[in-house]
Design a protein around this motif. Structure first.
Motif, short mmCIF file in Angstrom:
data_model
loop_
_atom_site.label_atom_id
_atom_site.label_comp_id
_atom_site.label_asym_id
_atom_site.label_seq_id
_atom_site.Cartn_x
_atom_site.Cartn_y
_atom_site.Cartn_z
N LYS A 36 7.79 14.05 1.17
CA LYS A 36 8.72 12.92 1.17
C LYS A 36 8.14 11.67 0.53
CE LYS A 36 11.61 15.50 3.38
NZ LYS A 36 12.76 16.08 2.66
N THR A 37 6.86 11.69 0.19
CA THR A 37 6.23 10.52 -0.41
C THR A 37 6.76 10.28 -1.82
OG1 THR A 37 4.40 11.94 -1.11
CG2 THR A 37 4.08 10.69 0.90
N THR A 38 6.73 9.02 -2.23
CA THR A 38 7.22 8.68 -3.57
C THR A 38 6.19 9.03 -4.63
OG1 THR A 38 8.46 6.85 -2.61
CG2 THR A 38 8.12 6.80 -4.99
N ASN A 39 4.91 8.77 -4.35
CA ASN A 39 3.85 8.99 -5.32
C ASN A 39 3.29 10.40 -5.18
OD1 ASN A 39 3.81 6.27 -6.40
ND2 ASN A 39 3.01 5.69 -4.40
N LYS A 40 3.38 11.16 -6.27
CA LYS A 40 2.91 12.54 -6.27
C LYS A 40 2.09 12.78 -7.53
CE LYS A 40 7.17 13.84 -3.87
NZ LYS A 40 8.39 14.67 -3.86
N GLN A 41 1.10 13.65 -7.43
CA GLN A 41 0.27 13.92 -8.59
C GLN A 41 -0.38 15.29 -8.46
OE1 GLN A 41 -2.75 10.88 -8.71
NE2 GLN A 41 -3.40 11.23 -6.62
N ILE A 42 -0.77 15.84 -9.62
CA ILE A 42 -1.45 17.13 -9.67
C ILE A 42 -2.78 16.94 -10.40
CG2 ILE A 42 -1.38 19.48 -10.60
CD1 ILE A 42 1.67 19.37 -10.40
N LYS A 56 0.85 -1.19 0.00
CA LYS A 56 0.00 0.00 0.00
C LYS A 56 0.89 1.24 0.00
CE LYS A 56 -2.16 -1.38 3.68
NZ LYS A 56 -3.06 -1.41 4.85
N THR A 57 0.47 2.25 -0.72
CA THR A 57 1.30 3.43 -0.89
C THR A 57 0.64 4.66 -0.28
OG1 THR A 57 0.30 4.11 -2.98
CG2 THR A 57 2.10 2.52 -3.09
N GLN A 58 1.46 5.67 -0.09
CA GLN A 58 0.96 6.98 0.29
C GLN A 58 1.10 7.91 -0.91
OE1 GLN A 58 2.84 8.42 3.88
NE2 GLN A 58 2.89 6.39 4.77
N THR A 59 0.16 8.80 -1.05
CA THR A 59 0.14 9.70 -2.21
C THR A 59 0.00 11.14 -1.75
OG1 THR A 59 -0.88 8.00 -3.60
CG2 THR A 59 -1.06 10.27 -4.35
N SER A 60 0.77 12.02 -2.36
CA SER A 60 0.64 13.45 -2.14
C SER A 60 0.01 14.07 -3.37
CB SER A 60 2.01 14.08 -1.88
OG SER A 60 2.54 13.63 -0.65
N THR A 61 -1.08 14.77 -3.17
CA THR A 61 -1.84 15.35 -4.28
C THR A 61 -1.95 16.85 -4.11
OG1 THR A 61 -3.17 13.33 -4.46
CG2 THR A 61 -4.06 15.30 -5.49
N VAL A 62 -1.81 17.57 -5.21
CA VAL A 62 -2.11 19.00 -5.26
C VAL A 62 -3.30 19.19 -6.19
CG1 VAL A 62 -1.34 21.29 -5.94
CG2 VAL A 62 0.23 19.77 -4.74
N LEU A 63 -4.34 19.84 -5.70
CA LEU A 63 -5.52 20.14 -6.50
C LEU A 63 -5.49 21.62 -6.88
CD1 LEU A 63 -8.27 19.36 -7.70
CD2 LEU A 63 -9.29 19.87 -5.47
N TYR A 84 -8.03 7.78 3.28
CA TYR A 84 -6.60 7.72 3.04
C TYR A 84 -5.90 8.67 4.00
CZ TYR A 84 -8.35 5.75 -1.35
OH TYR A 84 -9.01 5.00 -2.28
N LYS A 85 -5.90 8.33 5.26
CA LYS A 85 -5.46 9.26 6.29
C LYS A 85 -3.97 9.60 6.21
CE LYS A 85 -9.13 7.90 9.47
NZ LYS A 85 -9.48 7.38 10.82
N LYS A 86 -3.20 8.75 5.57
CA LYS A 86 -1.77 9.01 5.46
C LYS A 86 -1.43 9.84 4.23
CE LYS A 86 -0.38 4.83 7.96
NZ LYS A 86 0.44 3.58 7.91
N ASP A 87 -2.40 10.05 3.35
CA ASP A 87 -2.17 10.87 2.17
C ASP A 87 -2.22 12.35 2.52
OD1 ASP A 87 -2.11 8.50 0.86
OD2 ASP A 87 -3.67 8.96 -0.59
N THR A 88 -1.70 13.17 1.63
CA THR A 88 -1.75 14.61 1.83
C THR A 88 -2.46 15.25 0.65
OG1 THR A 88 0.38 15.04 0.74
CG2 THR A 88 0.41 14.59 3.11
N LEU A 89 -3.17 16.34 0.90
CA LEU A 89 -3.84 17.11 -0.14
C LEU A 89 -3.57 18.58 0.09
CD1 LEU A 89 -5.85 17.37 -2.53
CD2 LEU A 89 -7.68 17.54 -0.83
#
Length: 367
Positions: free
Chosen positions: A265-271, A175-182, A216-221
């Motif tokens: 610091k997360t590996t998975n990032k997306q916009i 399972k991964t953690q994801t950092s997202t910018v909206l 997804y409590k460990k994810d960031t937005l």
């Protein structure tokens, strides 16, 4: 005889006190449209009440306004005497309502966190897949039922024995953690042509924020708005967000988004970018460079450069284009190709579902 008998559905009579819940739903919907203006929202509600007779002699609009104060949904603004603002309770309720409306399927959702195609004995979550035992597999991964069945088939019951070749283990998924910018476009075109595009965009942002907090409590937005400039806003500020007399500085939004993701610091990032217009503005040393009369080569090339830069940083950009102009679609196609990301050309309907599917699918995962 067993079976089902179908009869006409007669909705239950409204219970005493349900009138407040009914009006609260309308209030929360309108407060989102008015950008958090309690006075304007109450005026709208009063007009709707006069036209559709929502209240009655037992519970009037004055009772509802009093209950809003007593139940902690609005409070008096200390800076403006006599004026009221919504509270944190209302802000959370608005996000919850947006989540239920847009991502209602999550009410019976699966366990949180994003799954990846990677499996092995160091995974986080068991799957239904089985494979032969290999040296180094943990003993806790061995499926005893499947292993005993194999031993019975291979050696028989009378002379029962079990060896390494009979063992099967349960696969696990990482399972991964994801950092997202909206990114949300707040240029003036978001309310042009008689269509309110900013309210659905806000609602999707609030639903996404609430989903991440719950599932997804460990994810960031992080949420960015962009007009002539770009700046970060907090989740609690979303109900108050309004369109300004701005051009569309997509470059500033992308630069800020990438800067925020570099710090994660997360590996998975997306916009994710929600926009309905063409990029029409740049900020330069001498001020703003603007061109609203078509796709400006200088602005477009800067956008494509940033798309390529994000690709090198392994940051996919998903664009939700709320427009149908052929030349804008062509630009988004070039932009998406430069980033190797995704693009959706859509109206406002179904925007939330598309964002949810793209977020949960999370195709490009790296461990």
């Amino acid at each position: 005889m067993k079976g089902y008998r179908f009869t006409e559905y007669i909705p239950p009579e409204a219970k005493e006190g349900d009138k407040f819940s009914e009006l609260l739903k309308m209030f929360l919907e309108l407060i989102n449209i008015t950008g958090g203006d309690v006075s304007e929202t109450m005026n709208w509600l009063n007009n709707l009440d006069r036209q559709y007779t929502i209240t009655d002699n037992t519970y009037g609009m004055g009772d509802f306004y009093k209950d809003l104060k007593d139940k902690g949904f609005i409070k008096e603004d200390l800076n403006t005497q006599g004026e009221f603002t919504i509270t944190a309770k209302s802000e959370q309720k608005i996000r919850q309502s947006a989540l239920e409306e847009i991502f209602g399927k999550l009410k019976k959702g699966q366990k949180g966190d994003h799954k990846t195609p990677l499996t092995g004995n160091q995974g986080d979550e068991t799957t239904s897949d089985r494979r032969p035992f290999q040296f180094g597999d943990a003993l806790g991964q061995i499926s005893m039922t499947d292993s005993i069945r194999n031993a019975q088939i291979n050696h028989g019951i009378d002379n029962f024995s079990i060896n390494e070749n009979d063992l099967e283990v349960v696969e696990k998924e990482h399972k991964t953690q994801t950092s997202t910018v909206l990114m949300i476009d707040i240029s003036h075109s978001m309310i042009l042509y008689g269509e309110d595009r900013i309210t659905p965009a806000k609602k999707v942002a609030m639903a996404l924020a609430e989903m991440i907090k719950r599932k997804y409590k460990k994810d960031t937005l992080d949420i960015i708005v962009f007009g002539n400039d770009a700046w970060q806003i907090k989740i609690k500020d979303l109900p108050y967000l309004q369109v300004g007399p701005y051009h569309t500085n997509t470059v500033a939004g992308l630069e800020l988004a990438m800067d925020l993701l570099r710090r994660r610091k997360t590996t998975n990032k997306q916009i994710f970018m929600i926009t309905d217009g063409k990029p029409s503005c740049l900020k330069e040393a001498g001020g703003y460079y603007k061109n609203s009369f078509g796709l400006d080569r200088k602005i477009v090339n800067k956008c494509l450069t940033l798309a390529s830069q994000a690709r090198r940083l392994r940051i996919p950009i998903t664009t939700f284009m709320i427009a149908s102009d052929p030349y804008l679609k062509e630009f988004i196609h070039e932009f998406t190709e430069a980033n190797n990301g995704n693009a959706y050309y859509s109206g406002l309907k179904g925007l939330g579902d598309m964002i949810f599917e793209d977020y949960s699918r999370n195709k490009k995962k790296r461990m």
